[in-house]
Design a protein around this motif. Sequence first.
Motif, PDB file in Angstrom:
ATOM      1  N   MET A   1     -14.878   4.438 -59.521  1.00  0.00           N
ATOM      2  CA  MET A   1     -16.010   5.339 -59.700  1.00  0.00           C
ATOM      3  C   MET A   1     -15.526   6.775 -59.561  1.00  0.00           C
ATOM      4  N   ARG A   2     -15.903   7.613 -60.518  1.00  0.00           N
ATOM      5  CA  ARG A   2     -15.536   9.027 -60.466  1.00  0.00           C
ATOM      6  C   ARG A   2     -16.285   9.713 -59.326  1.00  0.00           C
ATOM      7  N   LYS A   3     -15.588  10.614 -58.658  1.00  0.00           N
ATOM      8  CA  LYS A   3     -16.185  11.419 -57.592  1.00  0.00           C
ATOM      9  C   LYS A   3     -16.257  12.857 -58.080  1.00  0.00           C
ATOM     10  N   VAL A   4     -17.461  13.417 -58.035  1.00  0.00           N
ATOM     11  CA  VAL A   4     -17.679  14.784 -58.499  1.00  0.00           C
ATOM     12  C   VAL A   4     -18.325  15.592 -57.389  1.00  0.00           C
ATOM     13  N   ALA A   5     -17.737  16.738 -57.087  1.00  0.00           N
ATOM     14  CA  ALA A   5     -18.312  17.658 -56.099  1.00  0.00           C
ATOM     15  C   ALA A   5     -19.205  18.666 -56.811  1.00  0.00           C
ATOM     16  N   VAL A   6     -20.314  18.994 -56.183  1.00  0.00           N
ATOM     17  CA  VAL A   6     -21.194  20.067 -56.643  1.00  0.00           C
ATOM     18  C   VAL A   6     -21.212  21.082 -55.510  1.00  0.00           C
ATOM     19  N   VAL A   7     -20.591  22.229 -55.749  1.00  0.00           N
ATOM     20  CA  VAL A   7     -20.407  23.254 -54.718  1.00  0.00           C
ATOM     21  C   VAL A   7     -21.192  24.486 -55.147  1.00  0.00           C
ATOM     22  N   LYS A  29     -25.025   8.973 -64.683  1.00  0.00           N
ATOM     23  CA  LYS A  29     -23.873   8.438 -65.419  1.00  0.00           C
ATOM     24  C   LYS A  29     -23.068   7.446 -64.583  1.00  0.00           C
ATOM     25  N   GLY A  30     -23.540   7.152 -63.369  1.00  0.00           N
ATOM     26  CA  GLY A  30     -22.888   6.158 -62.536  1.00  0.00           C
ATOM     27  C   GLY A  30     -21.739   6.676 -61.689  1.00  0.00           C
ATOM     28  N   GLU A 129     -33.178  22.733 -66.188  1.00  0.00           N
ATOM     29  CA  GLU A 129     -32.902  21.524 -65.401  1.00  0.00           C
ATOM     30  C   GLU A 129     -32.268  20.441 -66.263  1.00  0.00           C
ATOM     31  N   ALA A 130     -32.737  20.297 -67.502  1.00  0.00           N
ATOM     32  CA  ALA A 130     -32.145  19.321 -68.423  1.00  0.00           C
ATOM     33  C   ALA A 130     -30.703  19.710 -68.734  1.00  0.00           C
ATOM     34  N   ALA A 131     -30.431  20.994 -68.918  1.00  0.00           N
ATOM     35  CA  ALA A 131     -29.065  21.468 -69.186  1.00  0.00           C
ATOM     36  C   ALA A 131     -28.170  21.196 -67.977  1.00  0.00           C
ATOM     37  N   CYS A 132     -28.707  21.347 -66.782  1.00  0.00           N
ATOM     38  CA  CYS A 132     -27.942  21.057 -65.574  1.00  0.00           C
ATOM     39  C   CYS A 132     -27.622  19.561 -65.457  1.00  0.00           C
ATOM     40  N   ARG A 133     -28.576  18.722 -65.794  1.00  0.00           N
ATOM     41  CA  ARG A 133     -28.320  17.274 -65.792  1.00  0.00           C
ATOM     42  C   ARG A 133     -27.240  16.923 -66.810  1.00  0.00           C
ATOM     43  N   SER A 134     -27.274  17.563 -67.971  1.00  0.00           N
ATOM     44  CA  SER A 134     -26.253  17.336 -68.999  1.00  0.00           C
ATOM     45  C   SER A 134     -24.888  17.821 -68.523  1.00  0.00           C
ATOM     46  N   LEU A 135     -24.856  18.935 -67.814  1.00  0.00           N
ATOM     47  CA  LEU A 135     -23.611  19.450 -67.256  1.00  0.00           C
ATOM     48  C   LEU A 135     -23.035  18.417 -66.284  1.00  0.00           C
ATOM     49  N   GLY A 136     -23.879  17.886 -65.421  1.00  0.00           N
ATOM     50  CA  GLY A 136     -23.433  16.862 -64.479  1.00  0.00           C
ATOM     51  C   GLY A 136     -22.929  15.626 -65.187  1.00  0.00           C
ATOM     52  N   ALA A 137     -23.619  15.207 -66.227  1.00  0.00           N
ATOM     53  CA  ALA A 137     -23.209  14.035 -67.001  1.00  0.00           C
ATOM     54  C   ALA A 137     -21.835  14.253 -67.627  1.00  0.00           C
ATOM     55  N   ALA A 138     -21.598  15.469 -68.131  1.00  0.00           N
ATOM     56  CA  ALA A 138     -20.300  15.782 -68.753  1.00  0.00           C
ATOM     57  C   ALA A 138     -19.170  15.667 -67.740  1.00  0.00           C
ATOM     58  N   LEU A 139     -19.425  16.050 -66.510  1.00  0.00           N
ATOM     59  CA  LEU A 139     -18.392  15.948 -65.466  1.00  0.00           C
ATOM     60  C   LEU A 139     -18.159  14.517 -65.037  1.00  0.00           C
ATOM     61  N   ALA A 140     -19.186  13.685 -65.174  1.00  0.00           N
ATOM     62  CA  ALA A 140     -19.088  12.292 -64.730  1.00  0.00           C
ATOM     63  C   ALA A 140     -18.320  11.413 -65.723  1.00  0.00           C
ATOM     64  N   GLU A 141     -18.150  11.891 -66.941  1.00  0.00           N
ATOM     65  CA  GLU A 141     -17.492  11.083 -67.983  1.00  0.00           C
ATOM     66  C   GLU A 141     -15.985  11.172 -67.896  1.00  0.00           C
TER      67      GLU A 141
END
Length: 141
Positions: A1-7, A29-30, A129-141
Amino acid sequence: MRKVAVVYWSGTGNTEAMAAAVAEGIREKGAEAALFTATEFDASMVDDFDAIAFGCPSMGAEQLEESEFEPMFSACGPKLQGKKIALFGSYGWGDGEWMRNWEETCAADGAVLACESVICNDAPDDDAEAACRSLGAALAE
């Protein structure tokens, strides 16, 4: 599982709300999302994560917050070579110059910008907020 930090750093809560939406996109994105304020994160933690989202509002004359966020981010700079990152933040004036400058700094550090940065004027609306969710999804891939 990918680990992503949000700072992030947030003075009014706008960038904090954006950070929460980024984390939501990561989890959708799991991947594992870990939220940190700028005072909770330091350069020694960069290698613990597959990707990092950094969030900071525009302050003063379109610059990063100087007392907590900027020193932490500058310390992380040398460790960002080849690291997948994304940037987000809110502003109340100006035209986003702080984000363009920040992106240039990241490119000079050799960071890999995973997607287009997200900025919003004041509090994030539904689109931001939708753009932020998409940003997070891009990092999770």
